[in-house]
Design an enzyme around this catalytic site. Structure first.
Site, PDB file in Angstrom:
ATOM      1  N   ASP A   8     -31.138  -4.719  21.648  1.00  0.00           N
ATOM      2  CA  ASP A   8     -31.813  -5.004  20.377  1.00  0.00           C
ATOM      3  C   ASP A   8     -33.141  -5.724  20.506  1.00  0.00           C
ATOM      4  O   ASP A   8     -33.682  -6.187  19.501  1.00  0.00           O
ATOM      5  CB  ASP A   8     -30.873  -5.821  19.479  1.00  0.00           C
ATOM      6  CG  ASP A   8     -30.673  -7.248  19.982  1.00  0.00           C
ATOM      7  OD1 ASP A   8     -30.852  -7.480  21.191  1.00  0.00           O
ATOM      8  OD2 ASP A   8     -30.329  -8.116  19.160  1.00  0.00           O
ATOM      9  N   GLU A   9     -33.692  -5.842  21.705  1.00  0.00           N
ATOM     10  CA  GLU A   9     -34.988  -6.502  21.815  1.00  0.00           C
ATOM     11  C   GLU A   9     -35.772  -5.986  23.010  1.00  0.00           C
ATOM     12  O   GLU A   9     -35.202  -5.513  23.995  1.00  0.00           O
ATOM     13  CB  GLU A   9     -34.843  -8.020  21.900  1.00  0.00           C
ATOM     14  CG  GLU A   9     -34.104  -8.517  23.114  1.00  0.00           C
ATOM     15  CD  GLU A   9     -34.132 -10.030  23.241  1.00  0.00           C
ATOM     16  OE1 GLU A   9     -35.188 -10.640  22.973  1.00  0.00           O
ATOM     17  OE2 GLU A   9     -33.093 -10.603  23.622  1.00  0.00           O
ATOM     18  N   ASP A  14     -37.432  -8.040  18.013  1.00  0.00           N
ATOM     19  CA  ASP A  14     -36.033  -8.473  18.064  1.00  0.00           C
ATOM     20  C   ASP A  14     -35.358  -8.037  16.771  1.00  0.00           C
ATOM     21  O   ASP A  14     -35.719  -8.495  15.682  1.00  0.00           O
ATOM     22  CB  ASP A  14     -35.974 -10.002  18.222  1.00  0.00           C
ATOM     23  CG  ASP A  14     -34.592 -10.504  18.585  1.00  0.00           C
ATOM     24  OD1 ASP A  14     -33.670  -9.671  18.736  1.00  0.00           O
ATOM     25  OD2 ASP A  14     -34.428 -11.730  18.721  1.00  0.00           O
TER      26      ASP A  14
END
Length: 278
Positions: free
Chosen positions: A106-107, A12
Site C-alpha cells: 500500500d505504499e 500511502d
C-alpha cells in the site's frame, strides 16, 4: 523546487485493507472494521479509521481490540484482492515515472524529478495521482512531497487520511527539529527508548549529537540518524525491477506491486509490527 533538487513523492494508501473491504461491502461503511481473525490468538492486520477512534490498530491482539471496541466487526483478509488493487495503483504510477520503489502493498516512493508527464511540479503530479487512484479504485491515498525519501514519507503521514503535504528544502530542518525521534522512519520503539535514555527526545536533540557518538552507540545506523536529523537522505529511489527481493511480508519472496510472485510465496497471515498504527 529548483531543477538540481530531487522531487520525491511518497504515496500511502489510507487504511488500505479495511478501506478495500468497506468499498466492496457497503454494509461495512461507517462501522469500526478490523481485517483479521477474531479468535483468541488472532491479530488485527488492519483497522478502519472508525476502529482507530477506539484505539484499535494493526498488529494489535484481536482480544485486546475487542476489549477496546466491543462493536468491532472482523472480516477475513483477502490478499488476492489486495494484490490486485495494488497492481492497479502501480499501473497508475507507471504513467508518471519508471522510478517506483514499493515499500509494501500500500505504499511506494516515486522519483518524479524527470517525469513522463510533466505537470510543472511534483505537487501537481502527486495531486493528480491521488485523483486517478480515487477515480479508478474508489480508494483514497495520502501523498507526501519533498526533496528526499525520508521527508517525503514523513509528509505523507502528516495530514492523513486523503492528505497532501509538501516539505520544501527551506522547511526540512525546522520540520525535523520538533519531531519526536520515535516518529523517524527507521527508529523503532527499542531504539527510541535507548535514545530517550541518552537524553535524545527530538530531532533537535539528535542533531546536537556528534556523528562519532551516534555510530558508537548505534553502529552503521548512526550515520543515517546523523543525516536524518539534518533533513538529509541521499538514498535513491530504486525501481522494483532492480530489487532482487522484497520483504514487505515476513518470509515472502514477492514484489508486492508487481505480478512477479514465486509460487507459494505470497503474503502471510498478517503485517509486520512496523505497520503499527496504520
Amino acid at each position: 523546487m529548483t531543477p538540481d533538487v530531487r522531487r520525491i513523492v511518497h504515496i500511502d494508501m489510507d487504511a488500505f485493507y479495511a478501506s478495500v473491504e468497506q468499498r466492496d461491502n457497503p454494509a461495512l461503511r461507517g462501522l469500526p472494521v478490523a481485517v483479521g481473525s477474531p479468535r483468541e490468538r488472532g491479530v488485527v492486520a488492519a483497522a478502519s479509521y472508525e476502529a482507530r477512534e477506539f484505539g484499535v490498530h494493526s498488529a494489535m491482539a484481536s482480544i485486546t481490540a475487542k476489549r477496546k471496541c466491543p462493536e468491532l466487526v472482523f472480516v477475513p483478509p483477502r490478499f488476492d484482492v489486495y494484490r490486485g488493487v495494488s497492481r492497479q495503483i502501480h499501473d497508475i504510477f507507471e504513467r508518471y515515472t519508471p522510478l517506483i520503489q514499493p515499500l509494501s502493498l500500500d505504499e511506494a516512493h516515486l522519483d518524479v524529478t524527470a517525469p513522463l508527464i510533466d505537470l510543472g511540479s511534483a505537487t501537481a503530479i502527486a495531486r493528480e495521482i491521488k485523483l486517478r487512484i480515487r477515480e479508478e479504485t474508489g480508494l483514497t491515498a495520502s501523498a507526501g512531497v519533498s526533496y528526499n525519501k525520508f521527508l517525503a514519507k514523513l509528509a505523507s503521514g502528516y495530514r492523513k487520511p486523503d492528505g497532501l503535504f509538501v516539505i520544501t528544502p527551506s522547511m526540512g530542518l525546522a520540520f525535523v527539529e520538533t519531531l519526536p525521534v520515535g516518529k523517524f522512519h527507521g527508529i523503532g520503539p527499542a531504539t527510541a527508548t535507548k535514545m530517550n535514555e541518552l537524553g535524545i527526545f527530538t530531532g533537535a536533540d539528535l542533531r546536537r549529537q556528534a556523528r562519532e557518538f551516534l555510530t558508537s552507540r548505534f553502529g552503521k545506523a548512526g550515520e543515517y540518524y546523523y543525516a536524518a536529523a539534518r533533513g538529509e537522505d541521499h538514498r535513491p529511489v530504486v525501481a522494483d525491477r532492480q530489487r532482487s527481493r522484497a520483504t514487505s511480508w515476513r518470509g515472502a519472496r514477492c514484489l508486492p506491486w508487481s505480478r512477479r510472485c514465486a509460487p507459494g510465496s505470497g503474503p502471510r497471515a498478517g503485517p509486520p509490527a512496523s505497520w503499527r498504527g496504520r
